[in-house]
Design a protein around this motif. Structure first.
Motif, PDB file in Angstrom:
ATOM      1  N   ARG A 108      -5.736  -3.443  -6.313  1.00 43.95           N
ATOM      2  CA  ARG A 108      -7.494  -4.343  -5.669  1.00 43.95           C
ATOM      3  C   ARG A 108      -7.474  -2.839  -5.035  1.00 43.95           C
ATOM      4  O   ARG A 108      -6.450  -2.368  -4.051  1.00 43.95           O
ATOM      5  N   SER A 147     -12.959  -8.052   2.812  1.00 43.30           N
ATOM      6  CA  SER A 147     -11.982  -7.408   1.427  1.00 43.30           C
ATOM      7  C   SER A 147     -10.466  -8.340   1.849  1.00 43.30           C
ATOM      8  O   SER A 147     -10.510  -8.319   1.074  1.00 43.30           O
ATOM      9  N   TYR A 148      -9.840  -7.573   2.883  1.00 39.15           N
ATOM     10  CA  TYR A 148      -8.225  -7.594   2.858  1.00 39.15           C
ATOM     11  C   TYR A 148      -8.092  -8.826   2.788  1.00 39.15           C
ATOM     12  O   TYR A 148      -7.363  -9.631   1.747  1.00 39.15           O
ATOM     13  N   THR A 208       0.811  -1.093  -0.035  1.00 35.39           N
ATOM     14  CA  THR A 208      -0.058  -0.119  -0.335  1.00 35.39           C
ATOM     15  C   THR A 208       0.750   1.140   0.132  1.00 35.39           C
ATOM     16  O   THR A 208       1.567   0.877   1.275  1.00 35.39           O
ATOM     17  N   SER A 263      -7.017   2.902  -2.372  1.00 37.86           N
ATOM     18  CA  SER A 263      -8.353   3.370  -1.765  1.00 37.86           C
ATOM     19  C   SER A 263     -10.183   3.751  -2.957  1.00 37.86           C
ATOM     20  O   SER A 263     -10.742   3.370  -2.595  1.00 37.86           O
ATOM     21  N   HIS A 284     -13.409  -4.223   6.189  1.00 41.82           N
ATOM     22  CA  HIS A 284     -12.575  -3.765   5.263  1.00 41.82           C
ATOM     23  C   HIS A 284     -11.617  -5.167   5.531  1.00 41.82           C
ATOM     24  O   HIS A 284     -10.585  -5.486   4.730  1.00 41.82           O
ATOM     25  N   VAL A 307      -8.493 -11.225  -0.395  1.00 41.18           N
ATOM     26  CA  VAL A 307      -7.563 -10.756  -1.615  1.00 41.18           C
ATOM     27  C   VAL A 307      -5.593 -11.305  -0.990  1.00 41.18           C
ATOM     28  O   VAL A 307      -5.161 -12.191  -2.073  1.00 41.18           O
ATOM     29  N   ILE A 342      -2.597  -2.487  -2.827  1.00 37.61           N
ATOM     30  CA  ILE A 342      -4.307  -1.914  -2.226  1.00 37.61           C
ATOM     31  C   ILE A 342      -4.561  -0.677  -2.437  1.00 37.61           C
ATOM     32  O   ILE A 342      -3.269   0.239  -1.934  1.00 37.61           O
ATOM     33  N   ILE A 348      -9.691  -1.456  -2.211  1.00 38.60           N
ATOM     34  CA  ILE A 348     -10.217  -1.996  -0.589  1.00 38.60           C
ATOM     35  C   ILE A 348      -9.915  -0.604   0.707  1.00 38.60           C
ATOM     36  O   ILE A 348      -9.284  -0.014   1.083  1.00 38.60           O
ATOM     37  N   TYR A 393     -16.953  -0.387   4.503  1.00 38.53           N
ATOM     38  CA  TYR A 393     -16.433   0.770   5.205  1.00 38.53           C
ATOM     39  C   TYR A 393     -15.755   0.548   6.913  1.00 38.53           C
ATOM     40  O   TYR A 393     -14.909   1.553   6.986  1.00 38.53           O
TER      41      TYR A 393
END
Length: 720
Positions: free
Chosen positions: A223, A444-445, A154, A202, A441, A448, A200, A225, A436
Motif C-alpha cells: 500500500r 490512511s495508515y 516499512t 511512499s 497520513h 490499512v 507500506i 501511504i 500529506y
C-alpha cells in the motif's frame, strides 16, 4: 425484522519496532551517523500522531536499549513517554554499547526473545506489529509467527538497491559483505516480505522498481501511504519572510529582486539536472524577463575542496550562468540553514513564483510537498513520485526533464497565468492537508491496519519460489541503435521477456549516446530503465533505480588521458569533422569520418606516435570516437561483471557495429544482430562463441536467447 446494531470498534494497540539508531522523543540527533536519519524521526512522529487518535488505545515504539558513556543517558532509559497513550520502550539487544546496525544481526534473536518477555508481561497483547527496516522486519517476522499477530512492514531502504549504491561508490564486493552484511540483510528482507500482511511504501514506483526485484514480491499486499509533513513548519507566506536574512542574501545576486522567483532546491548531484534548468532559463529571453532563477544546491565554502561529483556540478552551474550571461538574474547562495528552507518556499510564493524539480528521476519528492504546503505552484519531472503528488494536489505541471524548451515554456505558462497560479496555490495547500499532513497520513495508515486486525480482508498466500542465490547471476547487455530500437513490433516481446525474468537477470544497455540522449530514447520507446546504463561508448556507468553514477569508474578511466592533446593532434586531420558539442564529453572526442579521405588505422598510428594511449572506435560507417585507453563498452561491461559478480559465461551480449566488438569477444555469449553494418564485425564470424542472428533488431536478440537456451531453468546454457 430484527434490528441490527453497529459494533463499536475496539481501540487499537499498536507496536512499532525500530531496532537501530538513537531514538528518543526530543532533540533527535539527526545526521549524527548513518543510523540516525529520517527513519528515527518518522517512527517517533508516527507514534505521537497515532497517540492523538481516539480509536487508538496505546502505541509502543520498541527500540534497542543503549548503555554507553559515549552517548546520552537518555538511550538507557527503559521507558520514555511521548504522550498519554504513546511511549518508547527500550529492550536489551546483545551488547549494551552503541553499535552500528550492521553489527546487530547476531543479536536480533536475543532482542526478539526479550521483546516477547516484555509483551507477555503486559495486560494484553498488541493488535498489530509494524516493523521498520530489515532488522526490525526480521524481529517482527519472528514475533508475528510466534504470537499469531499480523505484521506490517516499512523498508525505508532496501538491501538490493543499497548494494548497487555501495558498488557504485567503489567499495569491493568482499568489503560490502564484511562491513554491511548485505546478504543477511537481503535474506531478512525476503523473510519479512514473505511474512508481512502489508508493506507500506511512499510511492508506486518504489513498489515496482525496488520491491519488484525480490523473490517474495507480492504487490497485492503493498500500500502507498506518503509520509506526513509538518505543517507547523511549512505554511503560506506571512509577510515577515521578506525581511529575513535569506531575503537579504538573495538580493546580493539579483538586479530586480522583486520579480517572481523560480526556485530549485536540491543537493549538487548530476541526477538533479540543475544545469539543464539553467540552460532552459538561459535559452528563453521571455522567461528571463518574467522571473529570477534561484538555485539552492547545498552549502559550500570552497568548491575546489568539495568531493568530485559536487565540485563538478557546482562548476557546471557557474559556467552555465557565465555562458548565458545571467548575472543579476540568477542567485546561487553559498549557505542556508535547515530552518531557512521553509523561508525560501514562502519567499518564492510571496513573489508569485514557482518551484521546479527538473531531476532525471525522483523517487518521492519531499521538497514538492513542502513547497505546495507553502502555497507555491510546482513544475516537476514526470518520472517517479511527482506524478502522484501532482495527481493528488492538482497544483502544477509535469515535464520531460530532458526537453529544455518545454521546461522553459511550462515555467513561463505558470508565471503568466495568474488565475491558474492562484488556483495551483490554493490546491497545493489544500492537497497537502488532505494527502500529506500527519493527520492525513495517520488516517490512511489506520485504514490499512484496521482491516487486518478485524480480519475484514483475506490474508492470501502466494506460491513463491526462492532463487538459489541472493544475487542475480545472469546478465543481458545490448546496444541501443539498430538493436533495441528500429522495430517496435519485436521490441514488445523482448521487453515482456525481460519483465518475466527481471529477478533472475541483470539487464544492461551500452550505447555511444550521452546519458540525456539515451534516457530520451528509452522514454520515447517505452523501454524501462535498465539495471546498468553504459553511455558515451563506455565512458559513463549509471545504476538503477536512481541513476547512481559509478564515480570510481570515472576516476579509473582518467588514466593517461589528455583530451586537449588528442584534440590538437587531430584538428588538422583530413576527413575528420567534429560532431556537435552535445555529443562531446570530458572523456570522449567525437568526429564524423569520411573513410574515403582518411584511414582509421592511420589515426590510431598518429595518436600512438604522439604518445597518446587511447581507444579509437569506428562505428555505423561514419562515426569515430576517441576515448581513454581504459574506456570502451567491453571494458565497462567487464567492470560491471566484477562489481556485481555475474559470470561472463552467463552474460548474453548483443551488438551491431564496430563499437560493440570488444563486448562480443571473450567469454560472453555474443550475438551479432543482423543489420546493414555487418562488415564492421566481419572478423568475428570465425569465433565459435559468437552467433550471427538471421533476424534484425530485438527479434535477433530473442533468436539468440533460443540459440543459447538462455532462460532454460534461468541458467545460461551452452549453444544449442
Amino acid at each position: 425484522m430484527k434490528k441490527q446494531t453497529l459494533a463499536v470498534k475496539k481501540p487499537l494497540y499498536i507496536v512499532l519496532i525500530s531496532v537501530h539508531g538513537l531514538i528518543r522523543g526530543h532533540d533527535l540527533e539527526l545526521g549524527r551517523d548513518a543510523d540516525t536519519g529520517g527513519q528515527t524521526k518518522y517512527v517517533v512522529e508516527l507514534a505521537r500522531a497515532l497517540g492523538e487518535r481516539v480509536d487508538v488505545e496505546k502505541v509502543v515504539l520498541l527500540t534497542r536499549r543503549v548503555v554507553d558513556s559515549q552517548v546520552s543517558a537518555d538511550y538507557a532509559e527503559v521507558w520514555e513517554p511521548l504522550s498519554d497513550k504513546a511511549g518508547i520502550v527500550r529492550i536489551a539487544c546483545g551488547e549494551d554499547k552503541y553499535l552500528r546496525k550492521e553489527m546487530l544481526w547476531d543479536s536480533l534473536e536475543n532482542f526478539a526473545d526479550n521483546v516477547l518477555l516484555y509483551l507477555k508481561s503486559q495486560p494484553r497483547l498488541p493488535d498489530v506489529f509494524h516493523s521498520h527496516y530489515a532488522d526490525a522486519g526480521y524481529v517482527g517476522s519472528r514475533l508475528a509467527h510466534q504470537l499469531g499477530i499480523p505484521l506490517v512492514h516499512t523498508g525505508h531502504s532496501l538491501g538490493r538497491n543499497k548494494r548497487l549504491q555501495l558498488l557504485a561508490s567503489g567499495i569491493p564486493r568482499s568489503e560490502i559483505e564484511s562491513t554491511y552484511h548485505i546478504s543477511r540483510r537481503i535474506e531478512a528482507e525476503e523473510t519479512t516480505l514473505g511474512s508481512a500482511e502489508r508493506v507500506i511504501t511512499s510511492t508506486q514506483q518504489e513498489i515496482e522498481q525496488q520491491y519488484g526485484l525480490y523473490d517474495f514480491y507480492q504487490p497485492e499486499r503493498m500500500r502507498v501511504i506518503p509520509p506526513g509533513t509538518d505543517l507547523t513548519q511549512f505554511f503560506p507566506p506571512q509577510g515577515d519572510e521578506k525581511t529575513s536574512p535569506m531575503a537579504m542574501a538573495l538580493k546580493r545576486y539579483l538586479k530586480q529582486p522583486n520579480k517572481p522567483m523560480i526556485l530549485a532546491l536540491s543537493r549538487p548531484d548530476p541526477k538533479k539536472n540543475l544545469v539543464a534548468l539553467i540552460e532552459a532559463y538561459g535559452g528563453s529571453p521571455a522567461l528571463q524577463q518574467a522571473a529570477n532563477l534561484v538555485i539552492v544546491a547545498g552549502n559550500r565554502d570552497d568548491i575546489q575542496e568539495m568531493e568530485n561529483i559536487s565540485k563538478a556540478v557546482l562548476t557546471e552551474i557557474l559556467l552555465a550562468v557565465d555562458k548565458y550571461d545571467l548575472y543579476g538574474k540568477v542567485a546561487y547562495p553559498k549557505h542556508h540553514k535547515p530552518e531557512e528552507v521553509a523561508v525560501l518556499y514562502r519567499l518564492a510564493a510571496a513573489s508569485g513564483g514557482v518551484f521546479v524539480n527538473p531531476a532525471l528521476t525522483e523517487p518521492f519528492g519531499l521538497t514538492l510537498i513542502e513547497a505546495a504546503a507553502c502555497g507555491l505552484p510546482i513544475v516537476a519531472t514526470e518520472d517517479g513520485g511527482p506524478t502522484d503528488i501532482i495527481r493528488n494536489c492538482r497544483n502544477g505541471h509535469l515535464i520531460n526533464p530532458l526537453d529544455r524548451a518545454a521546461l522553459a515554456d511550462t515555467l513561463l505558462q505558470v508565471l503568466a497565468d495568474r488565475v491558474a497560479w492562484r488556483r495551483f496555490s490554493r490546491n497545493g495547500i489544500a492537497g497537502v492537508r488532505s494527502f500529506y499532513s500527519w493527520p492525513a497520513h495517520v488516517e490512511s495508515y489506520l485504514s490499512v491496519i484496521r482491516p487486518l486486525v478485524e480480519k475484514a480482508e483475506p490474508r492470501t498466500r502466494m506460491s513463491l519460489r526462492r532463487r538459489s542465490g541472493t544475487f542475480r547471476e545472469q546478465a543481458i547487455f545490448t546496444s541501443l541503435d539498430q538493436n533495441l530500437i528500429g522495430d517496435p513490433v519485436s521490441l514488445v516481446p523482448f521487453l515482456q521477456t525481460m519483465q518475466e525474468h527481471r529477478k533472475a537477470i541483470i539487464f544492461g544497455i551500452a550505447t555511444g549516446r550521452s546519458l540525456d540522449d539515451a534516457l530520451a530514447i528509452l522514454k520515447r520507446h517505452n523501454i524501462p530503465q535498465p539495471d546498468v546504463l553504459i553511455t558515451g561508448q563506455g565512458t559513463q556507468i549509471h545504476y538503477a533505480p536512481n541513476l547512481t553514477e559509478d564515480a570510481v569508474w570515472t576516476r579509473h578511466i582518467d588514466h593517461l588521458w589528455n583530451r586537449q592533446a588528442v584534440h590538437d593532434i587531430l584538428k588538422e586531420m583530413p576527413g575528420l569533422t567534429m560532431q556537435p558539442k552535445s555529443n562531446q564529453s570530458a572523456f570522449k572526442l567525437s568526429y564524423f569520418i569520411d573513410p574515403a579521405a582518411t584511414d582509421v588505422n592511420a589515426i590510431r598510428r598518429l595518436l600512438l606516435r604522439n604518445e597518446q594511449a587511447v581507444n579509437v572506435i569506428f562505428s555505423f560507417g561514419q562515426f569515430l570516437d576517441v576515448l581513454p585507453v581504459r574506456a570502451s563498452k567491453g571494458l565497462a561491461l567487464r567492470w560491471c561483471a566484477e562489481k556485481f559478480g555475474f559470470p561472463l559465461e552467463q552474460t548474453l551480449v548483443a551488438g551491431v557495429t564496430g563499437a560493440d566488438a570488444d563486448m562480443l569477444r571473450g567469454n560472453t555469449l555474443g550475438v551479432v544482430v543482423d543489420n546493414r553494418h555487418l562488415g564492421e564485425l566481419a572478423d568475428l564470424a570465425n569465433i565459435e562463441k559468437i552467433y550471427f542472428s538471421k533476424q534484425p533488431h530485438a527479434a535477433g536478440i530473442l533468436e539468440a536467447m533460443t540459440h543459447y537456451r538462455f532462460f532454460v531453468d534461468d541458467n545460461a546454457g551452452t549453444a544449442a
